[in-house]
Scaffold this active site. Structure first.
Site, mmCIF file in Angstrom:
data_model
loop_
_atom_site.group_PDB
_atom_site.id
_atom_site.type_symbol
_atom_site.label_atom_id
_atom_site.label_comp_id
_atom_site.label_asym_id
_atom_site.label_seq_id
_atom_site.Cartn_x
_atom_site.Cartn_y
_atom_site.Cartn_z
ATOM 1 N N GLY A 19 0.853 -1.199 0.000
ATOM 2 C CA GLY A 19 0.000 0.000 0.000
ATOM 3 C C GLY A 19 0.880 1.237 0.000
ATOM 4 O O GLY A 19 0.495 2.293 0.522
ATOM 5 N N GLY A 22 -0.326 4.777 -0.924
ATOM 6 C CA GLY A 22 -1.478 5.325 -0.214
ATOM 7 C C GLY A 22 -1.064 6.399 0.788
ATOM 8 O O GLY A 22 0.120 6.651 1.004
ATOM 9 N N ARG A 23 -2.080 7.010 1.424
ATOM 10 C CA ARG A 23 -1.810 8.084 2.397
ATOM 11 C C ARG A 23 -0.902 7.596 3.510
ATOM 12 O O ARG A 23 0.067 8.257 3.890
ATOM 13 C CB ARG A 23 -3.133 8.611 2.994
ATOM 14 C CG ARG A 23 -3.946 9.458 2.038
ATOM 15 C CD ARG A 23 -5.299 9.842 2.625
ATOM 16 N NE ARG A 23 -6.208 8.727 2.682
ATOM 17 C CZ ARG A 23 -7.031 8.350 1.697
ATOM 18 N NH1 ARG A 23 -7.063 9.043 0.582
ATOM 19 N NH2 ARG A 23 -7.818 7.295 1.817
ATOM 20 N N MET A 24 -1.194 6.430 4.069
ATOM 21 C CA MET A 24 -0.363 5.893 5.147
ATOM 22 C C MET A 24 0.927 5.293 4.595
ATOM 23 O O MET A 24 2.000 5.447 5.187
ATOM 24 C CB MET A 24 -1.139 4.832 5.938
ATOM 25 C CG MET A 24 -2.167 5.409 6.886
ATOM 26 S SD MET A 24 -1.425 6.415 8.176
ATOM 27 C CE MET A 24 -0.655 5.158 9.185
ATOM 28 N N THR A 87 -7.737 -1.738 8.339
ATOM 29 C CA THR A 87 -8.887 -2.029 9.194
ATOM 30 C C THR A 87 -9.748 -3.157 8.598
ATOM 31 O O THR A 87 -9.416 -3.710 7.561
ATOM 32 C CB THR A 87 -9.720 -0.755 9.384
ATOM 33 O OG1 THR A 87 -9.892 -0.148 8.104
ATOM 34 C CG2 THR A 87 -9.012 0.213 10.310
ATOM 35 N N HIS A 142 -13.555 11.411 10.767
ATOM 36 C CA HIS A 142 -12.432 11.143 9.860
ATOM 37 C C HIS A 142 -12.557 11.935 8.566
ATOM 38 O O HIS A 142 -13.630 12.467 8.252
ATOM 39 C CB HIS A 142 -12.363 9.650 9.529
ATOM 40 C CG HIS A 142 -11.770 8.823 10.632
ATOM 41 N ND1 HIS A 142 -12.505 8.385 11.711
ATOM 42 C CD2 HIS A 142 -10.506 8.369 10.833
ATOM 43 C CE1 HIS A 142 -11.725 7.703 12.523
ATOM 44 N NE2 HIS A 142 -10.508 7.669 12.025
ATOM 45 N N LYS A 146 -12.123 8.123 3.605
ATOM 46 C CA LYS A 146 -12.069 6.849 4.328
ATOM 47 C C LYS A 146 -13.152 5.903 3.782
ATOM 48 O O LYS A 146 -14.299 6.296 3.603
ATOM 49 C CB LYS A 146 -12.273 7.108 5.823
ATOM 50 C CG LYS A 146 -12.166 5.866 6.673
ATOM 51 C CD LYS A 146 -11.978 6.203 8.140
ATOM 52 C CE LYS A 146 -11.931 4.950 8.994
ATOM 53 N NZ LYS A 146 -10.896 3.985 8.572
ATOM 54 N N GLY A 152 -12.063 1.438 12.403
ATOM 55 C CA GLY A 152 -11.541 0.274 13.144
ATOM 56 C C GLY A 152 -11.306 0.624 14.601
ATOM 57 O O GLY A 152 -11.562 -0.187 15.504
HETATM 58 N N1 LIG Z 1 -3.899 1.376 12.237
HETATM 59 C C1 LIG Z 1 -3.719 2.687 12.071
HETATM 60 O O1 LIG Z 1 -3.091 3.383 12.895
HETATM 61 C C2 LIG Z 1 -4.269 3.340 10.827
HETATM 62 C C3 LIG Z 1 -4.026 4.687 10.544
HETATM 63 C C4 LIG Z 1 -4.489 5.219 9.362
HETATM 64 C C5 LIG Z 1 -5.176 4.402 8.474
HETATM 65 N N2 LIG Z 1 -5.419 3.107 8.794
HETATM 66 C C6 LIG Z 1 -6.065 2.187 7.866
HETATM 67 O O2 LIG Z 1 -5.113 1.834 6.865
HETATM 68 C C7 LIG Z 1 -5.775 1.556 5.646
HETATM 69 C C8 LIG Z 1 -5.179 2.439 4.548
HETATM 70 O O3 LIG Z 1 -5.486 3.793 4.808
HETATM 71 P P1 LIG Z 1 -5.017 4.941 3.802
HETATM 72 O O4 LIG Z 1 -5.646 6.197 4.259
HETATM 73 O O5 LIG Z 1 -3.531 4.878 3.619
HETATM 74 O O6 LIG Z 1 -5.734 4.448 2.461
HETATM 75 P P2 LIG Z 1 -5.319 4.745 0.935
HETATM 76 O O7 LIG Z 1 -6.533 4.445 0.119
HETATM 77 O O8 LIG Z 1 -4.691 6.081 0.823
HETATM 78 O O9 LIG Z 1 -4.176 3.661 0.641
HETATM 79 C C9 LIG Z 1 -4.398 2.319 0.369
HETATM 80 C C10 LIG Z 1 -3.359 1.902 -0.665
HETATM 81 O O10 LIG Z 1 -3.409 0.486 -0.836
HETATM 82 C C11 LIG Z 1 -3.221 0.225 -2.211
HETATM 83 N N3 LIG Z 1 -3.653 -1.134 -2.536
HETATM 84 C C12 LIG Z 1 -4.899 -1.576 -2.846
HETATM 85 N N4 LIG Z 1 -4.858 -2.899 -3.096
HETATM 86 C C13 LIG Z 1 -3.574 -3.301 -2.930
HETATM 87 C C14 LIG Z 1 -2.903 -4.549 -3.024
HETATM 88 N N5 LIG Z 1 -3.564 -5.670 -3.364
HETATM 89 N N6 LIG Z 1 -1.575 -4.598 -2.763
HETATM 90 C C15 LIG Z 1 -0.904 -3.482 -2.416
HETATM 91 N N7 LIG Z 1 -1.476 -2.272 -2.319
HETATM 92 C C16 LIG Z 1 -2.797 -2.177 -2.574
HETATM 93 C C17 LIG Z 1 -4.018 1.333 -2.904
HETATM 94 O O11 LIG Z 1 -3.654 1.454 -4.285
HETATM 95 C C18 LIG Z 1 -3.613 2.524 -2.070
HETATM 96 O O12 LIG Z 1 -2.427 3.115 -2.552
HETATM 97 C C19 LIG Z 1 -7.270 1.774 5.933
HETATM 98 O O13 LIG Z 1 -7.869 0.546 6.272
HETATM 99 C C20 LIG Z 1 -7.254 2.707 7.116
HETATM 100 O O14 LIG Z 1 -8.427 2.627 7.890
HETATM 101 C C21 LIG Z 1 -4.996 2.564 9.957
HETATM 102 O O1 LIG Z 2 -7.592 7.365 8.108
HETATM 103 C C1 LIG Z 2 -8.032 6.236 8.404
HETATM 104 O O2 LIG Z 2 -8.644 5.529 7.596
HETATM 105 C C2 LIG Z 2 -7.815 5.734 9.776
HETATM 106 N N1 LIG Z 2 -8.138 4.499 10.010
HETATM 107 C C3 LIG Z 2 -8.017 3.835 11.265
HETATM 108 C C4 LIG Z 2 -9.374 3.446 11.796
HETATM 109 O O3 LIG Z 2 -10.269 3.109 11.001
HETATM 110 O O4 LIG Z 2 -9.552 3.444 13.013
HETATM 111 C C5 LIG Z 2 -7.184 4.603 12.263
HETATM 112 C C6 LIG Z 2 -7.371 6.061 12.199
HETATM 113 C C7 LIG Z 2 -7.168 6.593 10.789
#
Ligand SMILES: NC(=O)c1ccc[n+]([C@@H]2O[C@H](COP(=O)([O-])OP(=O)(O)OC[C@H]3O[C@@H](n4cnc5c(N)ncnc54)[C@H](O)[C@@H]3O)[C@@H](O)[C@H]2O)c1
Ligand SMILES: O=C(O)C1=N[C@H](C(=O)O)CCC1
Length: 255
Positions: A19, A22-24, A87, A142, A146, A152
């Site tokens: 990923g 993506g943003r993260m 999540t 959020h 999202k 999550g």
């Molecule tokens: N646990 C935490 O602290 C935390 C914090 C922020 C976000 N999140 C979660 O992380 C996830 C991603 O968030 P985001 O904002 O970065 O989303 P995003 O949509 O910006 O990024 C997701 C990335 O995954 C890529 N992707 C899709 N299918 C794929 C595959 N099969 N293989 C590899 N890459 C693939 C997409 O092209 C995209 O670049 C979400 O589920 C979000 O809720 C968790």
């Molecule tokens: O930006 C998101 O998407 C985030 N996902 C996690 C959640 O679903 O709890 C953590 C916070 C940011």
């Protein structure tokens, strides 16, 4: 033991990011590259061949709920430890991961709904408060891109609060609502109401509102920038190699 560059006896930890565009993922790649004891060996996104991560010791997954299970299965079977922030983990999914790990007992996986240290503490404080209040509701807020609702973090918080209430012998929170526009009272997660707000300008925020006779308690956490998640992600990358099996949440790593 580490040398002057912070590298371990076998060199830096080889990390793959899934990923990565993506943003993260972008933020995680940056944090790994800046860490003296880590080396980014693969930055993969949709369409890339996962086998490019085979040389990694640890894969960090921030993808989407619909692909994360396939990625995780691949990691476990390839003997690559996994740190997962994506999540969508239900009890059934976690059981499935435990089954995969049972077949590869040397492999570790850390799955955390939130890697922000403040968010982890917010959940702990909420769990602690839960037994003392008749009412509780969660409001998560959020950014509008999202994909999942509720978050999550909110789902995990609700489950922990529900468990603490059950252990304390508390019944359902009082609620006289008889006439409801669907959704007005939020989602019901194990008996805890969760309200999801989406607005431009937000990143990740959560309030847990408790109430009892004559008083309320609000526990709030705000992530204003995704850098807030990076210390927790790096902590998990360092820890997962010596934690075989499944670790849920960051709590055991902080203690
Ligand atoms: N646990 C935490 O602290 C935390 C914090 C922020 C976000 N999140 C979660 O992380 C996830 C991603 O968030 P985001 O904002 O970065 O989303 P995003 O949509 O910006 O990024 C997701 C990335 O995954 C890529 N992707 C899709 N299918 C794929 C595959 N099969 N293989 C590899 N890459 C693939 C997409 O092209 C995209 O670049 C979400 O589920 C979000 O809720 C968790
Ligand atoms: O930006 C998101 O998407 C985030 N996902 C996690 C959640 O679903 O709890 C953590 C916070 C940011």
């Amino acid at each position: 033991m580490t040398d002057e560059q912070g590298k371990g006896p076998q060199g830096p930890i080889r990390v793959a990011v899934l990923g990565a565009r993506g943003r993260m993922g972008v933020e995680v790649c940056r944090a790994v590259e800046a860490a003296a004891d880590m080396e980014l060996v693969a930055a993969l996104d949709q369409g890339d061949d996962l086998s490019a991560a085979a040389g990694a010791e640890v894969a960090v997954d921030f993808t989407t709920p619909d692909v994360v299970m396939d990625n995780l299965r691949w990691c476990v079977e390839a003997g690559v430890h996994a740190v997962v922030g994506t999540t969508g983990f239900t009890g059934r999914r976690l059981d499935q991961v435990r089954d995969w790990l049972a077949a590869r007992p040397e492999v570790g996986a850390v799955i955390a709904p939130n890697f922000g240290i403040g968010a982890v503490l917010m959940m702990q404080f909420a769990e602690r408060a839960a037994r003392h209040f008749e009412s509780v509701e969660i409001i998560e807020q959020h950014h509008p891109r999202k994909l999942d609702a509720p978050s999550g973090t909110a789902t995990h918080t609700a489950r922990r609060i529900a468990q603490a209430r059950a252990e304390a012998g508390l019944g359902p929170a009082p609620d006289a609502t008889k006439d409801e526009v669907p959704g007005a009272r939020g989602a019901d997660i194990d008996g805890v109401r969760v309200h999801a707000v989406r607005a431009t300008g937000l990143v990740a925020h959560q309030e847990v509102l408790f109430g009892t006779a004559g008083e309320t308690l609000t526990i709030r956490h705000d992530s204003y920038d995704r850098v807030s998640f990076m210390p927790g992600v790096l902590l998990a990358v360092r820890a997962v190699r010596t934690r075989p099996g499944l670790t849920i949440g960051l709590d055991p790593l902080l203690d």
